[in-house]
Design an enzyme around this catalytic site. Structure first.
Site, PDB file in Angstrom:
ATOM      1  N   GLU A  94       0.815  -1.203   0.000  1.00  0.00           N
ATOM      2  CA  GLU A  94       0.000   0.000   0.000  1.00  0.00           C
ATOM      3  C   GLU A  94       0.855   1.262   0.000  1.00  0.00           C
ATOM      4  O   GLU A  94       1.932   1.309   0.604  1.00  0.00           O
ATOM      5  CB  GLU A  94      -0.941  -0.018   1.218  1.00  0.00           C
ATOM      6  CG  GLU A  94      -1.954  -1.136   1.064  1.00  0.00           C
ATOM      7  CD  GLU A  94      -3.030  -1.176   2.154  1.00  0.00           C
ATOM      8  OE1 GLU A  94      -4.193  -1.399   1.794  1.00  0.00           O
ATOM      9  OE2 GLU A  94      -2.708  -1.006   3.334  1.00  0.00           O
ATOM     10  N   CYS A 107       3.437   8.472   1.336  1.00  0.00           N
ATOM     11  CA  CYS A 107       3.944   7.476   2.283  1.00  0.00           C
ATOM     12  C   CYS A 107       4.171   6.177   1.509  1.00  0.00           C
ATOM     13  O   CYS A 107       3.236   5.585   0.973  1.00  0.00           O
ATOM     14  CB  CYS A 107       2.924   7.303   3.406  1.00  0.00           C
ATOM     15  SG  CYS A 107       3.450   6.107   4.627  1.00  0.00           S
ATOM     16  N   CYS A 114       6.403  -7.045   7.205  1.00  0.00           N
ATOM     17  CA  CYS A 114       7.559  -6.625   8.000  1.00  0.00           C
ATOM     18  C   CYS A 114       7.927  -7.764   8.936  1.00  0.00           C
ATOM     19  O   CYS A 114       7.056  -8.433   9.497  1.00  0.00           O
ATOM     20  CB  CYS A 114       7.241  -5.370   8.804  1.00  0.00           C
ATOM     21  SG  CYS A 114       8.684  -4.734   9.692  1.00  0.00           S
ATOM     22  N   CYS A 118       6.508  -5.186  15.752  1.00  0.00           N
ATOM     23  CA  CYS A 118       6.240  -4.254  16.841  1.00  0.00           C
ATOM     24  C   CYS A 118       4.810  -4.524  17.321  1.00  0.00           C
ATOM     25  O   CYS A 118       3.921  -4.798  16.511  1.00  0.00           O
ATOM     26  CB  CYS A 118       6.400  -2.814  16.371  1.00  0.00           C
ATOM     27  SG  CYS A 118       8.074  -2.492  15.806  1.00  0.00           S
ATOM     28  N   CYS A 121       1.609  -2.608  15.694  1.00  0.00           N
ATOM     29  CA  CYS A 121       1.622  -2.278  14.258  1.00  0.00           C
ATOM     30  C   CYS A 121       0.934  -3.359  13.443  1.00  0.00           C
ATOM     31  O   CYS A 121       1.280  -4.539  13.532  1.00  0.00           O
ATOM     32  CB  CYS A 121       3.058  -2.091  13.783  1.00  0.00           C
ATOM     33  SG  CYS A 121       3.179  -1.869  12.000  1.00  0.00           S
ATOM     34  N   CYS A 343      -1.303   5.775   9.837  1.00  0.00           N
ATOM     35  CA  CYS A 343      -0.049   5.112  10.225  1.00  0.00           C
ATOM     36  C   CYS A 343      -0.330   3.799  10.913  1.00  0.00           C
ATOM     37  O   CYS A 343      -1.171   3.736  11.811  1.00  0.00           O
ATOM     38  CB  CYS A 343       0.716   5.933  11.250  1.00  0.00           C
ATOM     39  SG  CYS A 343       1.119   7.551  10.723  1.00  0.00           S
TER      40      CYS A 343
HETATM   41  N1  SAH Z   1       9.215   0.308   9.872  1.00  0.00           N
HETATM   42  C1  SAH Z   1       9.438   1.694   9.968  1.00  0.00           C
HETATM   43  C2  SAH Z   1       8.541   2.529   9.091  1.00  0.00           C
HETATM   44  C3  SAH Z   1       7.075   2.155   8.989  1.00  0.00           C
HETATM   45  S1  SAH Z   1       6.007   2.467  10.323  1.00  0.00           S
HETATM   46  C4  SAH Z   1       9.352   2.152  11.395  1.00  0.00           C
HETATM   47  O1  SAH Z   1       8.893   1.399  12.235  1.00  0.00           O
HETATM   48  O2  SAH Z   1       9.795   3.268  11.657  1.00  0.00           O
HETATM   49  C5  SAH Z   1       5.718   4.222  10.359  1.00  0.00           C
HETATM   50  C6  SAH Z   1       5.411   4.745  11.772  1.00  0.00           C
HETATM   51  O3  SAH Z   1       4.081   4.381  12.194  1.00  0.00           O
HETATM   52  C7  SAH Z   1       6.349   4.172  12.811  1.00  0.00           C
HETATM   53  O4  SAH Z   1       6.773   5.159  13.706  1.00  0.00           O
HETATM   54  C8  SAH Z   1       5.460   3.168  13.495  1.00  0.00           C
HETATM   55  O5  SAH Z   1       5.948   2.831  14.751  1.00  0.00           O
HETATM   56  C9  SAH Z   1       4.137   3.875  13.516  1.00  0.00           C
HETATM   57  N2  SAH Z   1       2.990   2.987  13.777  1.00  0.00           N
HETATM   58  C10 SAH Z   1       2.906   1.666  13.576  1.00  0.00           C
HETATM   59  N3  SAH Z   1       1.688   1.195  13.940  1.00  0.00           N
HETATM   60  C11 SAH Z   1       0.983   2.270  14.384  1.00  0.00           C
HETATM   61  C12 SAH Z   1      -0.349   2.434  14.848  1.00  0.00           C
HETATM   62  N4  SAH Z   1      -1.204   1.422  14.909  1.00  0.00           N
HETATM   63  N5  SAH Z   1      -0.747   3.675  15.194  1.00  0.00           N
HETATM   64  C13 SAH Z   1       0.104   4.720  15.081  1.00  0.00           C
HETATM   65  N6  SAH Z   1       1.369   4.629  14.631  1.00  0.00           N
HETATM   66  C14 SAH Z   1       1.812   3.413  14.276  1.00  0.00           C
HETATM   67 FE1  SF4 Z   2       7.759  -3.125  11.037  1.00  0.00          FE
HETATM   68 FE2  SF4 Z   2       5.545  -1.922  11.891  1.00  0.00          FE
HETATM   69 FE3  SF4 Z   2       7.633  -2.216  13.536  1.00  0.00          FE
HETATM   70 FE4  SF4 Z   2       7.789  -0.464  11.490  1.00  0.00          FE
HETATM   71  S1  SF4 Z   2       6.388  -0.350  13.241  1.00  0.00           S
HETATM   72  S2  SF4 Z   2       9.354  -1.984  12.129  1.00  0.00           S
HETATM   73  S3  SF4 Z   2       6.567  -1.578   9.945  1.00  0.00           S
HETATM   74  S4  SF4 Z   2       6.404  -3.888  12.653  1.00  0.00           S
END
Ligand code: SAH
Ligand code: SF4
Length: 369
Positions: A94, A107, A114, A118, A121, A343
């Site tokens: 996406e 974006c 991934c 995390c 996420c 995000c």
């Molecule tokens: N993998 C990279 C980039 C993609 S995520 C990273 O982790 O930085 C982009 C941002 O969105 C990151 O800061 C991530 O932690 C945040 N993010 C992920 N899941 C989210 C959620 N459910 N609500 C708000 N921010 C989120």
């Molecule tokens: Fe991967 Fe989501 Fe963690 Fe970014 S925030 S490193 S996309 S699992």
């Protein structure tokens, strides 16, 4: 079409020059070819009228200019657009465009899924399938530009900023991301300012050191917690590379960028998890003398996440505490939520090789019972 053939969409200026020399051509042909591909969106060498027929045929024999296919486009009530795009691996990723008054941010995804998981996420819950190629990463910008130029011929909706904050961890797909970022910033391709192309990482420390001298794009780190104990729960890679090491790597990179360039600290606020006064105070202390601005992201929910977004009052109170600590702090407005484009909500269609989807669905189902 075989994916073993070169995809010239992801070729950087130096790659073009090297190839042209190898073919016995003059390297100054590189700008001509690149403008055809990235400015005029030509996909067929036959159309490159200022290039010799011999060279056109040679290039067509070596590879193609393959743009990924848009599967669907959705437009949010607030103007945000989300595209589901087919990657060559067969899965789908996406890409999101977020229009604002003074800028337009794209974006971009860097991987299919991934591997890092995390806890908050939605992409992480999809598991991992594959890296995107440089062509697929920069191709998202080409696709979005084409759509927007067609929809707004007066160019009122231009892409001024690119953030690698879509699906995937950019620094675990290092070479492809660097090549794509180089093209995004190159005037012969998309010409976006280095300050306005941002790589976001959850903290792959050795790769942050590798950035030094390789790129001068902006860097954002996903901190989300002011101490190792909490961060290790939310961002598992912290167990390998704790906060102190992460900040040291960022300092080294920031120092190479020169004056007035800062690192963006991303901090997703989750109710009852990381948004209490003591977290703000710890953060104020942690980031003393660190060249940064802080971007707070109110958590964006997805089914079964187990987390909640804090109230707006709690978000403002957290921001206030950081402001009082002397930091520059913005709160990211939630955009495109009606089309799941916010995000952390990007999921694409990932054929999961890690079997994480299975495990996660089971845990989510058990939690509901
Ligand atoms: N993998 C990279 C980039 C993609 S995520 C990273 O982790 O930085 C982009 C941002 O969105 C990151 O800061 C991530 O932690 C945040 N993010 C992920 N899941 C989210 C959620 N459910 N609500 C708000 N921010 C989120
Ligand atoms: Fe991967 Fe989501 Fe963690 Fe970014 S925030 S490193 S996309 S699992």
């Amino acid at each position: 079409m075989s994916s073993a053939r070169l995809n010239f969409l992801g070729f950087t200026r130096s790659q073009w020059e090297a190839l042209l020399i190898e073919l016995g051509e003059k390297p100054y042909r590189a700008p001509q070819i690149m403008k055809w591909i990235h400015h005029r969106y030509v996909d067929d060498f036959a159309e490159m009228s200022d290039i010799s027929k011999k060279l056109r045929l040679q290039l067509a024999e070596l590879g193609d200019i393959r743009e990924s296919e848009i599967i669907t486009e959705r437009v949010s009530q607030d103007g945000t657009r989300k595209w589901l795009i087919r990657a060559e691996s067969g899965s789908a990723i996406e890409t999101v465009f977020i229009p604002e008054d003074t800028r337009g941010t794209l974006c971009v995804s860097s991987q299919v899924g991934c591997a890092l998981d995390c806890s908050f996420c939605s992409t992480g819950k999809q598991g991992f399938n594959s890296d995107l190629t440089a062509a697929e990463i920069v191709g998202q910008l080409r696709i979005a530009r084409k759509v927007l130029e067609k929809a707004y011929p007066d160019r009122s909706r231009a892409i001024t900023n690119v953030v690698l904050m879509g699906m995937g961890e950019p620094l675990l797909n290092f070479d492809n991301v660097i090549a794509a970022v180089e093209l995004m910033m190159d005037d012969l391709a998309y010409g976006i300012s280095k300050r306005k192309v941002t790589i976001s990482t959850s903290g792959v420390v050795p790769a942050i050191y590798k950035l030094v001298g390789v790129t001068d794009a902006s860097l954002a780190i996903s901190l989300h917690a002011p101490n190792d104990e909490l961060r290790s729960q939310l961002v598992p890679i912290n167990r390998k590379y704790p906060i102190e090491e992460l900040l040291a790597a960022c300092r080294t990179y920031a120092a190479t960028l020169g004056e007035k360039r800062t690192i963006t600290i991303e901090y997703t606020l989750m109710d009852g998890i990381n948004e209490q006064p003591e977290h703000a105070e710890q953060l104020v202390a942690l980031l003393q003398d660190f060249p940064c601005k802080i971007n707070l992201i109110p958590f964006n929910p997805f089914p079964g996440s187990g987390y909640k977004r804090p109230s707006q009052i709690a978000v403002r109170a957290f921001q206030e505490r950081l402001l009082r600590g002397g930091y520059s702090v913005t709160v990211r407005t939630t955009r495109g939520q009606d089309i799941n484009a916010a995000c952390g909500q990007l999921v694409g269609e990932v054929e999961d090789k890690t079997r994480r989807q299975e495990t996660y669905r089971r845990i989510a189902a058990e939690a509901v019972v």
